[in-house]
Design a protein around this motif. Structure first.
Motif, PDB file in Angstrom:
ATOM      1  N   TYR A  74      18.518  11.008   7.004  1.00 16.26           N
ATOM      2  CA  TYR A  74      18.742   9.414   6.579  1.00 16.26           C
ATOM      3  C   TYR A  74      17.399   8.914   6.820  1.00 16.26           C
ATOM      4  CZ  TYR A  74      23.439  10.655   7.384  1.00 16.26           C
ATOM      5  OH  TYR A  74      25.208  11.010   7.111  1.00 16.26           O
ATOM      6  N   PRO A  75      17.288   7.631   6.280  1.00 14.86           N
ATOM      7  CA  PRO A  75      16.209   6.891   6.420  1.00 14.86           C
ATOM      8  C   PRO A  75      15.840   6.446   7.834  1.00 14.86           C
ATOM      9  CG  PRO A  75      17.626   5.544   5.040  1.00 14.86           C
ATOM     10  CD  PRO A  75      18.283   6.784   5.323  1.00 14.86           C
ATOM     11  N   ILE A  76      14.762   6.051   8.470  1.00 17.13           N
ATOM     12  CA  ILE A  76      14.725   5.825  10.023  1.00 17.13           C
ATOM     13  C   ILE A  76      14.577   4.283   9.800  1.00 17.13           C
ATOM     14  CG2 ILE A  76      14.224   8.005  10.801  1.00 17.13           C
ATOM     15  CD1 ILE A  76      11.154   7.111  10.825  1.00 17.13           C
ATOM     16  N   GLY A  77      14.286   3.830   8.553  1.00 16.94           N
ATOM     17  CA  GLY A  77      13.897   2.460   8.548  1.00 16.94           C
ATOM     18  C   GLY A  77      14.268   1.935   7.121  1.00 16.94           C
ATOM     19  N   ARG A  78      14.502   0.475   6.908  1.00 19.94           N
ATOM     20  CA  ARG A  78      14.370   0.171   5.520  1.00 19.94           C
ATOM     21  C   ARG A  78      13.082  -0.133   5.082  1.00 19.94           C
ATOM     22  NH1 ARG A  78      18.341  -1.960   8.720  1.00 19.94           N
ATOM     23  NH2 ARG A  78      20.570  -1.985   7.971  1.00 19.94           N
ATOM     24  N   GLY A  79      13.024   0.073   3.721  1.00 18.00           N
ATOM     25  CA  GLY A  79      11.797  -0.154   3.024  1.00 18.00           C
ATOM     26  C   GLY A  79      12.161   0.294   1.525  1.00 18.00           C
ATOM     27  N   TRP A  80      10.729   1.104   1.043  1.00 21.47           N
ATOM     28  CA  TRP A  80      10.699   1.320  -0.318  1.00 21.47           C
ATOM     29  C   TRP A  80      10.422   2.966  -0.410  1.00 21.47           C
ATOM     30  CZ3 TRP A  80       8.946  -2.438   2.004  1.00 21.47           C
ATOM     31  CH2 TRP A  80       9.262  -3.873   1.700  1.00 21.47           C
ATOM     32  N   VAL A  81      10.810   3.733  -1.084  1.00 21.75           N
ATOM     33  CA  VAL A  81      10.424   5.158  -1.652  1.00 21.75           C
ATOM     34  C   VAL A  81       9.239   5.069  -2.373  1.00 21.75           C
ATOM     35  CG1 VAL A  81      11.273   7.161  -2.497  1.00 21.75           C
ATOM     36  CG2 VAL A  81      12.885   5.761  -1.371  1.00 21.75           C
ATOM     37  N   ASP A  92       8.417  10.118   0.877  1.00 19.80           N
ATOM     38  CA  ASP A  92       7.817   9.155   1.461  1.00 19.80           C
ATOM     39  C   ASP A  92       8.419   7.574   1.533  1.00 19.80           C
ATOM     40  OD1 ASP A  92       5.834  10.993   2.132  1.00 19.80           O
ATOM     41  OD2 ASP A  92       4.321  10.227   1.082  1.00 19.80           O
ATOM     42  N   ILE A  93       8.685   7.131   2.675  1.00 20.89           N
ATOM     43  CA  ILE A  93       9.072   5.645   2.360  1.00 20.89           C
ATOM     44  C   ILE A  93       8.149   4.765   3.162  1.00 20.89           C
ATOM     45  CG2 ILE A  93      11.134   4.487   3.490  1.00 20.89           C
ATOM     46  CD1 ILE A  93      12.795   6.681   3.290  1.00 20.89           C
ATOM     47  N   LEU A  94       7.994   3.578   2.573  1.00 20.78           N
ATOM     48  CA  LEU A  94       7.126   2.794   3.113  1.00 20.78           C
ATOM     49  C   LEU A  94       8.069   1.653   4.127  1.00 20.78           C
ATOM     50  CD1 LEU A  94       4.884   1.034   3.540  1.00 20.78           C
ATOM     51  CD2 LEU A  94       4.819   0.021   1.345  1.00 20.78           C
ATOM     52  N   LEU A  95       7.694   1.631   5.128  1.00 20.12           N
ATOM     53  CA  LEU A  95       8.862   1.000   5.895  1.00 20.12           C
ATOM     54  C   LEU A  95       8.659  -0.546   6.025  1.00 20.12           C
ATOM     55  CD1 LEU A  95       8.881   3.143   9.305  1.00 20.12           C
ATOM     56  CD2 LEU A  95      10.423   3.204   7.275  1.00 20.12           C
ATOM     57  N   ASP A  96       9.565  -1.496   5.816  1.00 22.76           N
ATOM     58  CA  ASP A  96       9.410  -2.884   6.140  1.00 22.76           C
ATOM     59  C   ASP A  96       9.572  -3.289   7.413  1.00 22.76           C
ATOM     60  OD1 ASP A  96       9.419  -5.474   5.855  1.00 22.76           O
ATOM     61  OD2 ASP A  96      11.057  -5.893   4.473  1.00 22.76           O
ATOM     62  N   GLY A  99      10.630  -6.939   8.152  1.00 24.52           N
ATOM     63  CA  GLY A  99      11.794  -7.522   7.521  1.00 24.52           C
ATOM     64  C   GLY A  99      11.480  -8.611   6.574  1.00 24.52           C
ATOM     65  N   ASP A 100      10.226  -9.025   6.067  1.00 19.02           N
ATOM     66  CA  ASP A 100       9.938  -9.751   5.184  1.00 19.02           C
ATOM     67  C   ASP A 100       9.948  -9.395   3.790  1.00 19.02           C
ATOM     68  OD1 ASP A 100       7.793  -8.290   5.049  1.00 19.02           O
ATOM     69  OD2 ASP A 100       6.358  -9.783   5.807  1.00 19.02           O
ATOM     70  N   GLY A 101      10.150  -8.245   3.422  1.00 24.17           N
ATOM     71  CA  GLY A 101      10.409  -7.829   2.029  1.00 24.17           C
ATOM     72  C   GLY A 101       9.005  -7.687   1.206  1.00 24.17           C
ATOM     73  N   LEU A 102       7.897  -7.790   2.123  1.00 21.57           N
ATOM     74  CA  LEU A 102       6.628  -7.380   1.440  1.00 21.57           C
ATOM     75  C   LEU A 102       6.208  -6.023   1.955  1.00 21.57           C
ATOM     76  CD1 LEU A 102       4.802 -10.855   2.552  1.00 21.57           C
ATOM     77  CD2 LEU A 102       6.046 -10.144   0.341  1.00 21.57           C
ATOM     78  N   GLN A 103       5.579  -5.382   0.770  1.00 21.24           N
ATOM     79  CA  GLN A 103       5.179  -3.966   1.192  1.00 21.24           C
ATOM     80  C   GLN A 103       3.783  -3.924   1.831  1.00 21.24           C
ATOM     81  OE1 GLN A 103       5.914  -1.437  -2.234  1.00 21.24           O
ATOM     82  NE2 GLN A 103       7.539  -2.794  -2.925  1.00 21.24           N
ATOM     83  N   ASN A 104       3.236  -4.369   2.859  1.00 20.97           N
ATOM     84  CA  ASN A 104       2.218  -4.666   3.346  1.00 20.97           C
ATOM     85  C   ASN A 104       1.978  -4.228   5.032  1.00 20.97           C
ATOM     86  OD1 ASN A 104       3.549  -6.813   4.686  1.00 20.97           O
ATOM     87  ND2 ASN A 104       2.036  -8.382   3.992  1.00 20.97           N
ATOM     88  N   ASP A 105       3.208  -3.549   5.412  1.00 19.36           N
ATOM     89  CA  ASP A 105       3.152  -3.069   6.861  1.00 19.36           C
ATOM     90  C   ASP A 105       2.342  -1.761   7.347  1.00 19.36           C
ATOM     91  OD1 ASP A 105       4.588  -5.633   7.456  1.00 19.36           O
ATOM     92  OD2 ASP A 105       6.304  -4.485   7.392  1.00 19.36           O
ATOM     93  N   ASN A 106       2.200  -0.989   6.377  1.00 17.84           N
ATOM     94  CA  ASN A 106       1.383   0.211   6.577  1.00 17.84           C
ATOM     95  C   ASN A 106       1.873   1.004   7.543  1.00 17.84           C
ATOM     96  OD1 ASN A 106      -0.621   2.198   6.148  1.00 17.84           O
ATOM     97  ND2 ASN A 106      -2.216   0.978   7.334  1.00 17.84           N
ATOM     98  N   ALA A 107       3.185   1.132   7.399  1.00 17.52           N
ATOM     99  CA  ALA A 107       3.985   2.235   8.245  1.00 17.52           C
ATOM    100  C   ALA A 107       4.779   2.877   7.386  1.00 17.52           C
ATOM    101  CB  ALA A 107       4.670   1.446   9.399  1.00 17.52           C
ATOM    102  N   VAL A 150       6.139   9.725  11.365  1.00 21.38           N
ATOM    103  CA  VAL A 150       5.664   8.237  11.052  1.00 21.38           C
ATOM    104  C   VAL A 150       4.217   8.349  10.686  1.00 21.38           C
ATOM    105  CG1 VAL A 150       5.212   5.930  11.816  1.00 21.38           C
ATOM    106  CG2 VAL A 150       7.196   7.075  12.760  1.00 21.38           C
ATOM    107  N   MET A 151       3.570   7.837   9.649  1.00 15.66           N
ATOM    108  CA  MET A 151       2.244   7.876   9.119  1.00 15.66           C
ATOM    109  C   MET A 151       1.778   6.623   8.814  1.00 15.66           C
ATOM    110  SD  MET A 151       2.733  11.127   6.575  1.00 15.66           S
ATOM    111  CE  MET A 151       0.962  11.280   6.661  1.00 15.66           C
ATOM    112  N   LYS A 152       0.227   6.553   8.427  1.00 12.06           N
ATOM    113  CA  LYS A 152      -0.110   5.331   7.961  1.00 12.06           C
ATOM    114  C   LYS A 152      -1.286   5.630   7.019  1.00 12.06           C
ATOM    115  CE  LYS A 152      -3.550   3.035  10.283  1.00 12.06           C
ATOM    116  NZ  LYS A 152      -3.894   2.202  11.359  1.00 12.06           N
ATOM    117  N   GLN A 153      -1.591   4.577   6.030  1.00  9.32           N
ATOM    118  CA  GLN A 153      -2.770   4.981   5.066  1.00  9.32           C
ATOM    119  C   GLN A 153      -4.187   4.629   5.616  1.00  9.32           C
ATOM    120  OE1 GLN A 153      -2.778   3.235   1.251  1.00  9.32           O
ATOM    121  NE2 GLN A 153      -0.751   3.916   0.901  1.00  9.32           N
ATOM    122  N   ASP A 154      -5.116   5.121   5.347  1.00 10.22           N
ATOM    123  CA  ASP A 154      -6.574   4.532   5.747  1.00 10.22           C
ATOM    124  C   ASP A 154      -7.019   3.609   5.083  1.00 10.22           C
ATOM    125  OD1 ASP A 154      -7.445   5.639   3.467  1.00 10.22           O
ATOM    126  OD2 ASP A 154      -8.411   7.525   4.219  1.00 10.22           O
TER     127      ASP A 154
END
Length: 309
Positions: A74-81, A92-96, A99-107, A150-154
């Protein structure tokens, strides 16, 4: 990313490729769900040294759960594949995070060794109760288990997450499952207690018997006055909590001193195995195969800085 009981092969060379980052957006505050409905045993922890083939990561990136083949994931958080590969058995899932709906949290969260992937790249994850895939075995190349973390981009923004980060988001969410996330990490939850004590939690699973495979003297704190170069070492004491180690630095530094410090722990049950040269890890985690002595290398090590009080 194979299981931790794979046979040891010839020694790997130190490459100093950065694999770990100390934290990511929202770390320690965001609530994450569990990746499976049941709490499965951890068989290789985040940043844990392993006796593995030269093609596997050491220390371990991410966490391995011994989930049977076909277990719902299951997903561990809401976001985007953001990435799906049936050949690599990965999602990979980019987590929100906020909760602001923007793909900018780098998680991000990465899942590996999957079978029967249900999502596609670009899918929106709005529910935490709909499975994204099932656990697998890489086409029988590894034993069935789930690898996740959990991961992040450089800063280069390569399009996929690059660094693995510790499992701090679980600390606030699941006090009993995985002991607030501490069972997912080899070394975790470092604190600066009473303005003078470097403290941390460490637990290493023995591959065969499951006991804590850290002997007395194999957990140490490296420390120095901020602004200096050479690291001194103090053996950590076990006590004051379950799997807790600490080093009182009050007799070394006067009040008001800025102190840099970091932790090294040896996985004692594998350190004397023939042909195995890598049996240690640091906190903050660093590199693939960091040097055993941070004073003997010019490579930059992450560390904590606190004021002696």
């Amino acid at each position: 990313m194979g299981l931790s009981f794979l046979a040891s092969l010839p020694t790997m060379a130190i490459d100093y490729t950065q694999k770990f980052a100390p934290t990511t957006t929202g770390s320690g505050t965001v609530n994450l769900a569990l990746p499976t409905a049941d709490v499965w045993d951890v068989i290789s922890k985040y940043n844990q040294p392993r006796n593995v083939a030269s093609t596997a990561t050491n220390p371990h990136q991410g966490t391995d759960l011994i989930t049977p083949y076909g277990t719902n994931v299951y997903p561990i958080g809401r976001g985007w594949v953001t990435y799906v590969s049936n050949s690599e058995h990965e999602v990979d899932i980019l987590l929100d995070i906020n909760g602001d709906g923007l793909q900018n949290d780098n998680a991000y969260v990465r899942y590996d060794h999957l079978s029967n992937i249900y999502v596609t790249q670009g899918s929106v994850i709005s529910s935490l109760v709909m499975p994204i895939a099932q656990s697998g075995d890489e086409g029988k190349r590894v034993g069935a288990h789930l690898h996740f973390g959990v991961m992040k981009q450089d800063s280069a923004n390569t399009g996929r997450p690059d660094y693995w980060v510790r499992n701090e988001p679980f600390y606030r969410t699941y006090p009993f499952e995985y002991d607030n996330g501490k069972k997912l990490d080899f070394i975790s939850y470092s604190t600066w207690d009473s303005g003078k004590i470097a403290a941390f939690y460490a637990y290493a699973y023995d591959d065969t018997y499951g006991y804590n495979a850290i002997d007395d003297g194999d957990a140490v704190v490296f420390h120095r006055k901020s602004g200096t170069n050479a690291w001194a070492m103090k053996t950590a004491t076990f006590g004051g909590g379950v799997n807790r180690y600490y080093a009182d630095l009050s007799s070394i530094y006067p009040v008001g001193t800025q102190v840099d410090w970091m932790v090294r722990v040896v996985r004692s049950n594998i350190k004397n195995e023939p042909g195995l040269n890598y049996y240690w890890a640091f906190h903050n985690p660093k590199f693939a195969q960091p040097d055993f002595n941070p004073s003997s290398t010019s490579n930059q090590f992450e560390y904590f800085t606190n004021t002696r009080q």
